[in-house]
Design a protein around this motif. Structure first.
Motif, PDB file in Angstrom:
ATOM      1  N   LEU A  25       0.851  -1.181   0.000  1.00 44.93           N
ATOM      2  CA  LEU A  25       0.000   0.000   0.000  1.00 44.93           C
ATOM      3  C   LEU A  25       0.890   1.236   0.000  1.00 44.93           C
ATOM      4  O   LEU A  25       1.898   1.289   0.713  1.00 44.93           O
ATOM      5  CB  LEU A  25      -0.909   0.019   1.229  1.00 44.93           C
ATOM      6  N   LYS A  26       0.490   2.241  -0.782  1.00 46.66           N
ATOM      7  CA  LYS A  26       1.229   3.495  -0.855  1.00 46.66           C
ATOM      8  C   LYS A  26       0.248   4.641  -0.618  1.00 46.66           C
ATOM      9  O   LYS A  26      -0.727   4.793  -1.361  1.00 46.66           O
ATOM     10  CB  LYS A  26       1.908   3.634  -2.219  1.00 46.66           C
ATOM     11  N   PHE A  27       0.523   5.460   0.422  1.00 44.87           N
ATOM     12  CA  PHE A  27      -0.398   6.520   0.825  1.00 44.87           C
ATOM     13  C   PHE A  27       0.335   7.855   0.918  1.00 44.87           C
ATOM     14  O   PHE A  27       1.425   7.935   1.489  1.00 44.87           O
ATOM     15  CB  PHE A  27      -1.020   6.186   2.183  1.00 44.87           C
ATOM     16  N   PHE A  28      -0.274   8.893   0.347  1.00 39.21           N
ATOM     17  CA  PHE A  28       0.248  10.262   0.420  1.00 39.21           C
ATOM     18  C   PHE A  28      -0.796  11.155   1.092  1.00 39.21           C
ATOM     19  O   PHE A  28      -1.771  11.557   0.457  1.00 39.21           O
ATOM     20  CB  PHE A  28       0.554  10.807  -0.977  1.00 39.21           C
ATOM     21  N   PRO A  29      -0.617  11.495   2.365  1.00 33.58           N
ATOM     22  CA  PRO A  29      -1.561  12.424   3.001  1.00 33.58           C
ATOM     23  C   PRO A  29      -1.450  13.827   2.420  1.00 33.58           C
ATOM     24  O   PRO A  29      -2.445  14.549   2.342  1.00 33.58           O
ATOM     25  CB  PRO A  29      -1.151  12.390   4.473  1.00 33.58           C
ATOM     26  N   ILE A  30      -0.228  14.238   2.049  1.00 34.59           N
ATOM     27  CA  ILE A  30       0.010  15.511   1.364  1.00 34.59           C
ATOM     28  C   ILE A  30       0.938  15.252   0.189  1.00 34.59           C
ATOM     29  O   ILE A  30       1.498  14.158   0.048  1.00 34.59           O
ATOM     30  CB  ILE A  30       0.630  16.574   2.317  1.00 34.59           C
ATOM     31  N   GLN A  31       1.129  16.246  -0.635  1.00 28.52           N
ATOM     32  CA  GLN A  31       1.891  16.086  -1.867  1.00 28.52           C
ATOM     33  C   GLN A  31       3.301  15.545  -1.634  1.00 28.52           C
ATOM     34  O   GLN A  31       3.768  14.670  -2.364  1.00 28.52           O
ATOM     35  CB  GLN A  31       1.970  17.437  -2.594  1.00 28.52           C
ATOM     36  N   ASP A  32       3.992  16.036  -0.637  1.00 23.61           N
ATOM     37  CA  ASP A  32       5.411  15.731  -0.490  1.00 23.61           C
ATOM     38  C   ASP A  32       5.718  14.610   0.497  1.00 23.61           C
ATOM     39  O   ASP A  32       6.886  14.232   0.641  1.00 23.61           O
ATOM     40  CB  ASP A  32       6.163  16.991  -0.045  1.00 23.61           C
ATOM     41  N   LEU A  33       4.718  14.073   1.191  1.00 24.74           N
ATOM     42  CA  LEU A  33       4.947  13.061   2.219  1.00 24.74           C
ATOM     43  C   LEU A  33       4.283  11.753   1.817  1.00 24.74           C
ATOM     44  O   LEU A  33       3.072  11.710   1.585  1.00 24.74           O
ATOM     45  CB  LEU A  33       4.392  13.539   3.557  1.00 24.74           C
ATOM     46  N   GLY A  34       5.092  10.670   1.744  1.00 27.08           N
ATOM     47  CA  GLY A  34       4.555   9.388   1.321  1.00 27.08           C
ATOM     48  C   GLY A  34       4.886   8.269   2.292  1.00 27.08           C
ATOM     49  O   GLY A  34       5.966   8.234   2.882  1.00 27.08           O
ATOM     50  N   PHE A  35       3.933   7.341   2.465  1.00 20.60           N
ATOM     51  CA  PHE A  35       4.113   6.163   3.312  1.00 20.60           C
ATOM     52  C   PHE A  35       3.886   4.919   2.463  1.00 20.60           C
ATOM     53  O   PHE A  35       2.908   4.848   1.705  1.00 20.60           O
ATOM     54  CB  PHE A  35       3.110   6.158   4.472  1.00 20.60           C
ATOM     55  N   THR A  36       4.781   3.938   2.575  1.00 18.78           N
ATOM     56  CA  THR A  36       4.641   2.671   1.859  1.00 18.78           C
ATOM     57  C   THR A  36       4.851   1.526   2.835  1.00 18.78           C
ATOM     58  O   THR A  36       5.758   1.566   3.673  1.00 18.78           O
ATOM     59  CB  THR A  36       5.663   2.556   0.718  1.00 18.78           C
ATOM     60  N   ALA A  37       4.009   0.504   2.741  1.00 22.18           N
ATOM     61  CA  ALA A  37       4.161  -0.694   3.564  1.00 22.18           C
ATOM     62  C   ALA A  37       3.827  -1.905   2.707  1.00 22.18           C
ATOM     63  O   ALA A  37       2.884  -1.868   1.899  1.00 22.18           O
ATOM     64  CB  ALA A  37       3.257  -0.636   4.786  1.00 22.18           C
ATOM     65  N   GLY A  38       4.624  -2.971   2.869  1.00 18.09           N
ATOM     66  CA  GLY A  38       4.394  -4.140   2.052  1.00 18.09           C
ATOM     67  C   GLY A  38       4.805  -5.436   2.730  1.00 18.09           C
ATOM     68  O   GLY A  38       5.546  -5.440   3.720  1.00 18.09           O
TER      69      GLY A  38
END
Length: 463
Positions: free
Chosen positions: A374-387
């Motif tokens: 899963l890849k999530f961006f709460p705002i344009q420049d900040l990203g979270f990925t978990a797999g």
């Protein structure tokens, strides 16, 4: 008297004016004041690039730091493509043994820095032509820190019509299209995403549009059969192998929106489909019997929360995953070794330094695997990925005569990226990787595992 003093006066005035002249030149950085070192060589190196055709240059600088709870060897800044994590239960001095399992590791590297050149060439029969060349610096992992050699990554030419593309050169391997977004760039290859190798190939891509938003994408390629240990130069007496034949078929729906893909640099639409690969190789030491290479599986990318305008990443959430089964594809990490069967005389099965058994009863080593992220961006420049991904031996009975074979290779990963501006990205990552072994130390049925925990920090500068 003045005529003798004039040259000296002129020279003195030039030296006095030199700092002023230098200061009048533009600086290379945005911050002011900024020290400019040796401006004639390092300063203001922005000059037009010309070629026979339009040429673009890009890439990134990447500093990696990794702390590994086990010693992953001289290339420990990235995880091993073999999937073998050192185990405290395995005897000897090999990379998967207790010798390395009882050591931790702290390493820096700049080898994943890259530079690329993109060429926009002349038209051909109504088609656009182009080329791409990319290198990184993993050409010599045994060298000193200041001695990495360039390594060819991508090198290909393309001919593009509106619905069809012909590609020739070195490009991503066709098998298993998911590229897991791990910051170590191993892309979880031994744990379900063996897409990493770039191999020479001839590829044909064709798109069938049902509507402007719905299409079927068909891809076929013949590619380098870098498939078994017998295809390595250290082995003598082998035939040249046949090419691998590979294909993909994907349904693409752009109407469902897009979300960030690999490295969060591209925006991808909903995609679902299947992929497969087949090839053969003969070896005199295997009684001239054919050894097959094969694999097939399913892939999907789904923008669960789509981009508001197709460009902005804020508020997006994407799922990407695939599952496959394969045989004799150790070169990419799709299988843990190449073949299984009777142990060759004087060596261990799966070793590239031994020929195949003369009785001819080898067969492809089989694995199956799955991975999802899963890849999530709460705002344009900040990203979270978990797999999470895992690769398994298809049938443990096939490995009955193989010491310390991999029953399973599993990885959990999570990372955070933040873009300070268009050039600088910071990232941190945590990985938990486990390898489960069978027939440990040659004891039939004995089991053990090796576990590594990695904390990684990365800094990128894109240009």
């Amino acid at each position: 008297m003045n005529k003798y003093r004039s040259p000296g006066l002129i020279i003195a005035l030039v030296f006095m004016a030199a700092p002023v002249l230098a200061a009048s030149q533009g600086y290379n950085t945005d911050a002011q004041p900024s020290p400019e070192v040796a401006p004639g060589f390092y300063g203001k190196m922005v000059t037009p690039v010309t070629s026979k055709f339009n040429l673009s240059i890009g890439g990134y600088l990447k500093l990696d730091y990794a702390y590994n709870s086990t010693n992953l060897g001289s290339n420990g800044v990235i995880t091993p493509i073999s999937g073998a994590i050192p185990s405290k239960s395995i005897n000897g001095t090999g990379a998967n043994s207790a010798t390395f399992a009882n050591q931790d590791q702290s390493v820096f590297s700049m080898k994943q820095s890259r530079i690329w050149f993109k060429i926009d060439g002349p038209s051909l029969s109504g088609a656009k032509t182009g080329g791409f060349l990319e290198v990184d610096f993993y050409g010599d992992n045994s060298g000193a820190a200041e001695s990495p050699m360039p390594r060819l990554r991508h090198a290909y030419g393309t001919i593009d019509w509106p619905q069809t593309q012909v590609l020739f050169g070195q490009y991503w391997d066709m098998f298993a299209p998911m590229i897991a977004s791990t910051e170590d760039f191993r892309t979880a290859a031994p744990q379900g995403a063996p897409y990493g190798p770039r191999v020479p190939q001839l590829r044909l891509t064709h798109k069938l549009d049902f509507t402007p938003e719905h299409q079927l994408k068909l891809v076929f390629a013949v590619q380098d059969p870098n498939q078994t240990g017998d295809n390595q130069s250290s082995v003598t007496g082998q035939y040249g192998p046949s090419v691998n034949y590979a294909g993909q078929i994907f349904y693409v729906n752009k109407g469902l929106g897009v979300a960030p893909g690999y490295m969060s640099l591209s925006m991808n639409p909903f995609t679902i489909g299947a992929f497969g690969l087949y090839g053969t190789e003969k070896a005199p030491s295997n009684g001239d019997n054919s050894l097959s290479s094969w694999g097939y599986g399913l892939y999907t990318f789904a923008p669960l929360l789509k981009s508001k305008d197709g460009v902005n990443r804020a508020g997006t959430l994407a799922f990407e995953g695939q599952a496959y089964t394969a045989g004799n594809l150790a070169y990419s990490g799709a299988t843990s070794i190449s073949v299984v069967g009777t142990t060759p005389a004087g060596g261990t099965q799966g070793s590239t330094s031994n020929t195949f058994d003369a009785s001819g009863n080898q067969k492809p080593a089989r694995n199956w695997a799955f991975i999802g992220q899963l890849k999530f961006f709460p705002i344009q420049d900040l990203g979270f990925t978990a797999g999470f991904g895992s690769r398994y031996a298809y049938n443990n009975g096939d490995y009955a005569n193989i010491t310390n074979y991999q029953r399973q290779s599993r990885q959990i990963y999570a990372n955070i990226t933040y873009d300070l501006n268009a050039a600088i990205r910071l990232a941190t990552e945590y990985q938990n990787i486990e390898t489960k072994y069978g027939n440990v130390n040659g004891v039939s049925g004995a089991k053990a595992s090796g576990v590594d925990n990695t904390v990684r920090l990365c800094a990128y500068y894109f240009f």
